[in-house]
Design an enzyme around this catalytic site. Structure first.
Site, PDB file in Angstrom:
ATOM      1  N   ASP A   7       0.843  -1.202   0.000  1.00 22.67           N
ATOM      2  CA  ASP A   7       0.000   0.000   0.000  1.00 22.67           C
ATOM      3  C   ASP A   7       0.882   1.257   0.000  1.00 22.67           C
ATOM      4  O   ASP A   7       0.604   2.238  -0.690  1.00 22.67           O
ATOM      5  CB  ASP A   7      -0.915  -0.014   1.227  1.00 22.67           C
ATOM      6  CG  ASP A   7      -1.681  -1.320   1.329  1.00 22.67           C
ATOM      7  OD1 ASP A   7      -2.474  -1.605   0.423  1.00 22.67           O
ATOM      8  OD2 ASP A   7      -1.460  -2.080   2.299  1.00 22.67           O
ATOM      9  N   HIS A  31      -4.493  -3.419   6.841  1.00 28.82           N
ATOM     10  CA  HIS A  31      -4.339  -3.663   5.404  1.00 28.82           C
ATOM     11  C   HIS A  31      -5.713  -4.090   4.878  1.00 28.82           C
ATOM     12  O   HIS A  31      -5.991  -5.267   4.699  1.00 28.82           O
ATOM     13  CB  HIS A  31      -3.297  -4.748   5.132  1.00 28.82           C
ATOM     14  CG  HIS A  31      -3.315  -5.212   3.712  1.00 28.82           C
ATOM     15  ND1 HIS A  31      -2.905  -4.426   2.670  1.00 28.82           N
ATOM     16  CD2 HIS A  31      -3.740  -6.362   3.150  1.00 28.82           C
ATOM     17  CE1 HIS A  31      -3.078  -5.072   1.540  1.00 28.82           C
ATOM     18  NE2 HIS A  31      -3.593  -6.257   1.799  1.00 28.82           N
TER      19      HIS A  31
HETATM   20  P1  NAX Z   1      -2.500 -18.213  -3.628  1.00 23.80           P
HETATM   21  O1  NAX Z   1      -3.828 -18.818  -3.311  1.00 23.80           O
HETATM   22  O2  NAX Z   1      -2.000 -18.185  -5.021  1.00 23.80           O
HETATM   23  O3  NAX Z   1      -1.385 -18.943  -2.741  1.00 23.80           O
HETATM   24  C1  NAX Z   1      -1.565 -19.268  -1.421  1.00 23.80           C
HETATM   25  C2  NAX Z   1      -0.820 -20.554  -1.166  1.00 23.80           C
HETATM   26  O4  NAX Z   1      -0.916 -20.850   0.230  1.00 23.80           O
HETATM   27  C3  NAX Z   1      -1.377 -21.764  -1.918  1.00 23.80           C
HETATM   28  O5  NAX Z   1      -0.361 -22.405  -2.632  1.00 23.80           O
HETATM   29  C4  NAX Z   1      -1.927 -22.640  -0.805  1.00 23.80           C
HETATM   30  O6  NAX Z   1      -1.828 -24.022  -1.088  1.00 23.80           O
HETATM   31  C5  NAX Z   1      -1.017 -22.233   0.347  1.00 23.80           C
HETATM   32  N1  NAX Z   1      -1.522 -22.612   1.663  1.00 23.80           N
HETATM   33  C6  NAX Z   1      -2.802 -22.758   2.082  1.00 23.80           C
HETATM   34  N2  NAX Z   1      -2.838 -23.175   3.345  1.00 23.80           N
HETATM   35  C7  NAX Z   1      -1.558 -23.296   3.744  1.00 23.80           C
HETATM   36  C8  NAX Z   1      -0.954 -23.715   4.948  1.00 23.80           C
HETATM   37  N3  NAX Z   1      -1.684 -24.091   6.004  1.00 23.80           N
HETATM   38  N4  NAX Z   1       0.386 -23.725   5.012  1.00 23.80           N
HETATM   39  C9  NAX Z   1       1.136 -23.371   3.945  1.00 23.80           C
HETATM   40  N5  NAX Z   1       0.617 -22.986   2.784  1.00 23.80           N
HETATM   41  C10 NAX Z   1      -0.704 -22.942   2.674  1.00 23.80           C
HETATM   42  O7  NAX Z   1      -2.552 -16.759  -2.998  1.00 23.80           O
HETATM   43  P2  NAX Z   1      -1.579 -15.514  -3.271  1.00 23.80           P
HETATM   44  O8  NAX Z   1      -2.104 -14.714  -4.374  1.00 23.80           O
HETATM   45  O9  NAX Z   1      -0.183 -16.003  -3.346  1.00 23.80           O
HETATM   46  O10 NAX Z   1      -1.813 -14.680  -1.937  1.00 23.80           O
HETATM   47  C11 NAX Z   1      -1.391 -15.152  -0.699  1.00 23.80           C
HETATM   48  C12 NAX Z   1      -1.945 -14.308   0.432  1.00 23.80           C
HETATM   49  O11 NAX Z   1      -1.457 -12.976   0.367  1.00 23.80           O
HETATM   50  C13 NAX Z   1      -3.474 -14.196   0.430  1.00 23.80           C
HETATM   51  O12 NAX Z   1      -3.939 -14.362   1.757  1.00 23.80           O
HETATM   52  C14 NAX Z   1      -3.702 -12.765  -0.015  1.00 23.80           C
HETATM   53  O13 NAX Z   1      -4.934 -12.260   0.431  1.00 23.80           O
HETATM   54  C15 NAX Z   1      -2.530 -12.076   0.614  1.00 23.80           C
HETATM   55  N6  NAX Z   1      -2.157 -10.763   0.070  1.00 23.80           N
HETATM   56  C16 NAX Z   1      -1.727  -9.812   0.944  1.00 23.80           C
HETATM   57  C17 NAX Z   1      -1.242  -8.588   0.541  1.00 23.80           C
HETATM   58  C18 NAX Z   1      -0.744  -7.597   1.521  1.00 23.80           C
HETATM   59  O14 NAX Z   1      -0.390  -6.505   1.093  1.00 23.80           O
HETATM   60  N7  NAX Z   1      -0.682  -7.870   2.815  1.00 23.80           N
HETATM   61  C19 NAX Z   1      -1.250  -8.208  -0.892  1.00 23.80           C
HETATM   62  C20 NAX Z   1      -1.314  -9.380  -1.808  1.00 23.80           C
HETATM   63  C21 NAX Z   1      -2.203 -10.516  -1.367  1.00 23.80           C
HETATM   64  O15 NAX Z   1      -3.519 -10.223  -1.700  1.00 23.80           O
END
Ligand code: NAX
Length: 332
Positions: A159, A187
């Protein structure tokens, strides 16, 4: 040569993980002379895909990459890690409410907190990226009581970087010539992108961004909304949420935390509130911080006007509500 630093990336088979792992291996996070060992964690259903990521990282022959551990075992993944970037979690799918996402993610963060507490290096620094980032970080803190609270942070740097870029576009200056924007709070859509102290360097030296823009409506409304809504705009365009910019911001966050912020410059980080600026203590709230020798400190003494106060408080209230929701998920 320096000893390798062990860096955990959870959710490593996901979108952000795929962008982040190579950035770390290239030295973007810790610098061009710091060898790294990557610990990549994901869950069993995507174990094959995780293997693929590992193969690609090997094939890239990164000179700084001294080892890769790819696993679906959280305890193994946390062993000896110096830095943990918590990206993995249950995604917010269409039709899901925040409460549903919380129900899925609270137990995940509880388990990961225990694993980190038991197995990570004692000085491990943690960055939570997975949403709801501030509250996940708080849960982590709750269930890893021996990890110093100063070592647990969440990502609002994306952000912050968006805010810098918006101003750079508006003023037609290089983004590196803009500094000291602030992201206050959660966030989420209640975050408060505050440009009151932002500075841009122009031909005539350093100037207040508000003066240079000379349009209060832009600073107080359009800018705030466009920073808040950028994530949704990306989803609309890409049909996927931000990934490369999130990965890059995670590198910036850890980089500045460990290497330090430049003199006269601050960045935004979600950190454990000590009550500064009247923000409730004991929540993870985004503040302006400077970093030195691996320690962040909240920038003090900024004057907060009524307009800012209200927005800062709104985001704080949302966080306290999220916190109680998270605890109610644990008790069910
Ligand atoms: P994806 O769904 O592409 O990847 C998430 C990964 O986490 C998947 O491979 C899934 O299998 C894995 N996962 C699920 N449960 C798990 C566990 N217990 N242990 C280890 N791995 C596990 O999501 P992606 O686009 O990579 O985003 C990841 C996270 O970042 C989401 O929660 C998203 O909302 C968050 N974000 C946060 C941002 C921020 O600024 N704080 C910005 C970007 C993003 O939206």
């Amino acid at each position: 040569p320096k000893d390798a630093v062990r860096i955990l990336v959870t959710g490593a088979a996901g979108q952000i993980g795929y962008a982040l792992a190579p950035m770390i291996a290239r030295g973007i996070m810790l610098g061009p002379d710091q060898p790294v060992i990557l610990h990549l964690l994901d869950i069993q259903p995507v174990a094959e895909s995780l293997k693929g990521v590992r193969m690609e990282l090997i094939d890239a022959a990164f000179p700084l990459l001294q080892g890769i551990l790819a696993t679906t075992d959280v305890n193994e993944a946390c062993k000896g890690v110096n830095i943990a970037v918590m990206v993995g979690g249950f995604p917010c799918k269409e039709g899901m409410e925040r409460r549903d996402v919380m129900h899925k993610n609270v137990p995940i963060f509880k388990a990961q907190a225990s694993a980190l507490e038991q197995h990570a290096a004692p000085d491990c620094k943690i960055l939570v990226v997975a949403n709801p980032a501030n509250t996940n970080a708080l849960i982590l803190k709750e269930f890893a009581p021996s990890i110093p609270v100063k070592n647990i942070t969440c990502l609002t740097r994306l952000d912050h970087n968006r805010a810098l870029s918006h101003i750079s576009e508006r003023l037609n200056v290089d983004v590196r010539d803009v500094k000291n924007v602030i992201i206050w709070g959660n966030h989420s859509s209640t975050q408060y992108p505050d440009a009151n102290y932002a500075i841009a360097t122009t031909d005539i030296g350093e100037k207040s961004v508000r003066e240079l823009v000379a349009d209060d409506h832009w600073i107080d409304y359009e800018y705030i909304n466009s920073v808040r809504e950028r994530g949704a705009e990306i989803i609309k365009a890409r049909k996927l949420s931000s990934a490369l910019s999130a990965a890059s911001a995670a590198c910036d966050h850890v980089h500045d935390w460990i290497i330090g912020t430049a003199k006269g410059t601050w960045v935004s980080m979600g950190v454990y509130s000590d009550g500064s600026y009247g923000i409730q203590p004991d929540i993870i709230y985004s503040f302006p911080v400077t970093c030195q020798k691996g320690e962040w400190s909240i920038v003090q003494g900024l004057k907060i006007n009524e307009f800012s106060r209200e927005k800062m408080d709104t985001s704080m209230k949302e966080l306290t509500r999220e916190e109680s929701l998270a605890y109610s998920c644990l008790n069910q």
